[in-house]
Design a protein around this motif. Structure first.
Motif, PDB file in Angstrom:
ATOM      1  N   LEU A  38       0.827  -1.204   0.000  1.00  0.00           N
ATOM      2  CA  LEU A  38       0.000   0.000   0.000  1.00  0.00           C
ATOM      3  C   LEU A  38       0.862   1.255   0.000  1.00  0.00           C
ATOM      4  CD1 LEU A  38      -2.900  -0.928   2.426  1.00  0.00           C
ATOM      5  CD2 LEU A  38      -3.167   0.013   0.140  1.00  0.00           C
ATOM      6  N   ALA A  39       1.894   1.272   0.822  1.00  0.00           N
ATOM      7  CA  ALA A  39       2.776   2.443   0.894  1.00  0.00           C
ATOM      8  C   ALA A  39       3.476   2.673  -0.440  1.00  0.00           C
ATOM      9  CB  ALA A  39       3.802   2.265   2.010  1.00  0.00           C
ATOM     10  N   ARG A  40       3.935   1.600  -1.083  1.00  0.00           N
ATOM     11  CA  ARG A  40       4.582   1.746  -2.398  1.00  0.00           C
ATOM     12  C   ARG A  40       3.591   2.259  -3.435  1.00  0.00           C
ATOM     13  NH1 ARG A  40       6.878  -3.047  -0.825  1.00  0.00           N
ATOM     14  NH2 ARG A  40       5.430  -4.299  -2.071  1.00  0.00           N
ATOM     15  N   ARG A  41       2.396   1.723  -3.421  1.00  0.00           N
ATOM     16  CA  ARG A  41       1.382   2.104  -4.404  1.00  0.00           C
ATOM     17  C   ARG A  41       0.950   3.547  -4.239  1.00  0.00           C
ATOM     18  NH1 ARG A  41      -2.390  -1.149  -6.901  1.00  0.00           N
ATOM     19  NH2 ARG A  41      -0.631  -2.547  -7.111  1.00  0.00           N
ATOM     20  N   GLN A  42       0.875   4.011  -2.998  1.00  0.00           N
ATOM     21  CA  GLN A  42       0.405   5.367  -2.735  1.00  0.00           C
ATOM     22  C   GLN A  42       1.489   6.418  -2.937  1.00  0.00           C
ATOM     23  OE1 GLN A  42      -1.180   4.501   1.162  1.00  0.00           O
ATOM     24  NE2 GLN A  42      -3.262   4.566   0.375  1.00  0.00           N
ATOM     25  N   GLY A  43       2.701   6.007  -3.145  1.00  0.00           N
ATOM     26  CA  GLY A  43       3.777   6.944  -3.413  1.00  0.00           C
ATOM     27  C   GLY A  43       4.251   7.668  -2.172  1.00  0.00           C
ATOM     28  N   SER A  44       4.952   8.747  -2.371  1.00  0.00           N
ATOM     29  CA  SER A  44       5.581   9.449  -1.253  1.00  0.00           C
ATOM     30  C   SER A  44       4.832  10.711  -0.857  1.00  0.00           C
ATOM     31  CB  SER A  44       7.019   9.798  -1.621  1.00  0.00           C
ATOM     32  OG  SER A  44       7.020  10.663  -2.742  1.00  0.00           O
ATOM     33  N   GLU A  45       3.557  10.849  -1.236  1.00  0.00           N
ATOM     34  CA  GLU A  45       2.827  12.068  -0.898  1.00  0.00           C
ATOM     35  C   GLU A  45       2.434  12.132   0.581  1.00  0.00           C
ATOM     36  OE1 GLU A  45      -1.640  11.650  -2.183  1.00  0.00           O
ATOM     37  OE2 GLU A  45      -0.330  10.914  -3.764  1.00  0.00           O
ATOM     38  N   PHE A  46       2.504  11.025   1.286  1.00  0.00           N
ATOM     39  CA  PHE A  46       2.136  11.002   2.701  1.00  0.00           C
ATOM     40  C   PHE A  46       3.240  10.332   3.497  1.00  0.00           C
ATOM     41  CE2 PHE A  46       0.486   8.526   6.282  1.00  0.00           C
ATOM     42  CZ  PHE A  46      -0.139   9.509   7.020  1.00  0.00           C
ATOM     43  N   LYS A  47       3.618  10.964   4.581  1.00  0.00           N
ATOM     44  CA  LYS A  47       4.485  10.360   5.595  1.00  0.00           C
ATOM     45  C   LYS A  47       3.882  10.692   6.940  1.00  0.00           C
ATOM     46  CE  LYS A  47       7.897   8.719   3.128  1.00  0.00           C
ATOM     47  NZ  LYS A  47       7.763   7.372   2.702  1.00  0.00           N
ATOM     48  N   CYS A  48       3.599   9.668   7.716  1.00  0.00           N
ATOM     49  CA  CYS A  48       3.001   9.859   9.031  1.00  0.00           C
ATOM     50  C   CYS A  48       3.943  10.685   9.904  1.00  0.00           C
ATOM     51  CB  CYS A  48       2.724   8.499   9.670  1.00  0.00           C
ATOM     52  SG  CYS A  48       2.050   8.614  11.343  1.00  0.00           S
ATOM     53  N   VAL A  49       3.381  11.707  10.570  1.00  0.00           N
ATOM     54  CA  VAL A  49       4.208  12.550  11.439  1.00  0.00           C
ATOM     55  C   VAL A  49       4.593  11.828  12.720  1.00  0.00           C
ATOM     56  CG1 VAL A  49       3.296  14.708  10.524  1.00  0.00           C
ATOM     57  CG2 VAL A  49       2.202  13.664  12.501  1.00  0.00           C
ATOM     58  N   LYS A  50       3.865  10.771  13.071  1.00  0.00           N
ATOM     59  CA  LYS A  50       4.148  10.043  14.304  1.00  0.00           C
ATOM     60  C   LYS A  50       5.177   8.937  14.092  1.00  0.00           C
ATOM     61  CE  LYS A  50       1.823   7.598  18.031  1.00  0.00           C
ATOM     62  NZ  LYS A  50       0.551   7.086  18.519  1.00  0.00           N
ATOM     63  N   CYS A  51       4.994   8.098  13.037  1.00  0.00           N
ATOM     64  CA  CYS A  51       5.883   6.941  12.865  1.00  0.00           C
ATOM     65  C   CYS A  51       6.688   6.966  11.567  1.00  0.00           C
ATOM     66  CB  CYS A  51       5.086   5.636  12.950  1.00  0.00           C
ATOM     67  SG  CYS A  51       4.033   5.304  11.523  1.00  0.00           S
ATOM     68  N   GLY A  52       6.357   7.885  10.623  1.00  0.00           N
ATOM     69  CA  GLY A  52       7.104   7.993   9.381  1.00  0.00           C
ATOM     70  C   GLY A  52       6.694   7.027   8.288  1.00  0.00           C
ATOM     71  N   PHE A  53       5.669   6.190   8.523  1.00  0.00           N
ATOM     72  CA  PHE A  53       5.238   5.218   7.521  1.00  0.00           C
ATOM     73  C   PHE A  53       4.532   5.940   6.372  1.00  0.00           C
ATOM     74  CE2 PHE A  53       2.640   1.658   5.904  1.00  0.00           C
ATOM     75  CZ  PHE A  53       3.643   0.722   5.747  1.00  0.00           C
ATOM     76  N   GLY A  54       4.553   5.349   5.182  1.00  0.00           N
ATOM     77  CA  GLY A  54       4.013   6.007   3.997  1.00  0.00           C
ATOM     78  C   GLY A  54       2.649   5.544   3.552  1.00  0.00           C
ATOM     79  N   GLY A  55       2.007   4.605   4.225  1.00  0.00           N
ATOM     80  CA  GLY A  55       0.692   4.123   3.801  1.00  0.00           C
ATOM     81  C   GLY A  55      -0.416   4.787   4.605  1.00  0.00           C
ATOM     82  N   TYR A  56      -1.518   5.092   3.935  1.00  0.00           N
ATOM     83  CA  TYR A  56      -2.606   5.791   4.602  1.00  0.00           C
ATOM     84  C   TYR A  56      -3.956   5.335   4.059  1.00  0.00           C
ATOM     85  CZ  TYR A  56      -2.705   8.452   0.274  1.00  0.00           C
ATOM     86  OH  TYR A  56      -2.780   8.809  -1.047  1.00  0.00           O
TER      87      TYR A  56
END
Length: 109
Positions: A38-56
């Motif tokens: 999911l994180a790869r598919r969604q690209g780098s437009e989101f990074k969680c401010v709490k844990c840094g993960f890229g999936g949302y």
């Protein structure tokens, strides 16, 4: 012998369905594989401010902003949420409500 599915071939809808249906205690590597896909598919437009993960995951939320609206069962407050699929941290953003949408809410109910 069990082979792990190739989650990169899944659509976003299939990935979210798999994320919510896989038993993460019994299949932790599959659960993590789905989140990573999911994180790869969604690209780098989101990074969680709490844990840094890229999936949302996103959702729409409708709320009454005043006591009068609550009594009339009208929801003029429109928000969307963005939730990290790793840690669950969620941020809410207000959407601009249109006059036409508010009128439709009054007549539909």
């Amino acid at each position: 012998m069990y082979s792990r599915p190739n989650y990169d071939d899944y659509t976003l809808a299939e990935l979210f369905d798999a994320l919510h249906s896989v038993d993460k205690e019994e299949y932790p590597e599959n659960h993590q594989g789905i989140k990573d896909a999911l994180a790869r598919r969604q690209g780098s437009e989101f990074k969680c401010v709490k844990c840094g993960f890229g999936g949302y995951q996103t959702s729409d939320i409708y709320v009454s902003l005043s006591r009068e609206e609550s009594i009339m069962d009208v929801e003029s407050g429109k928000f969307f949420s963005v939730s990290c699929i790793e840690c669950g941290y969620t941020e809410f953003y207000r959407r601009q409500a249109s006059i036409a949408g508010a009128m439709m809410d009054l007549f539909i109910r």
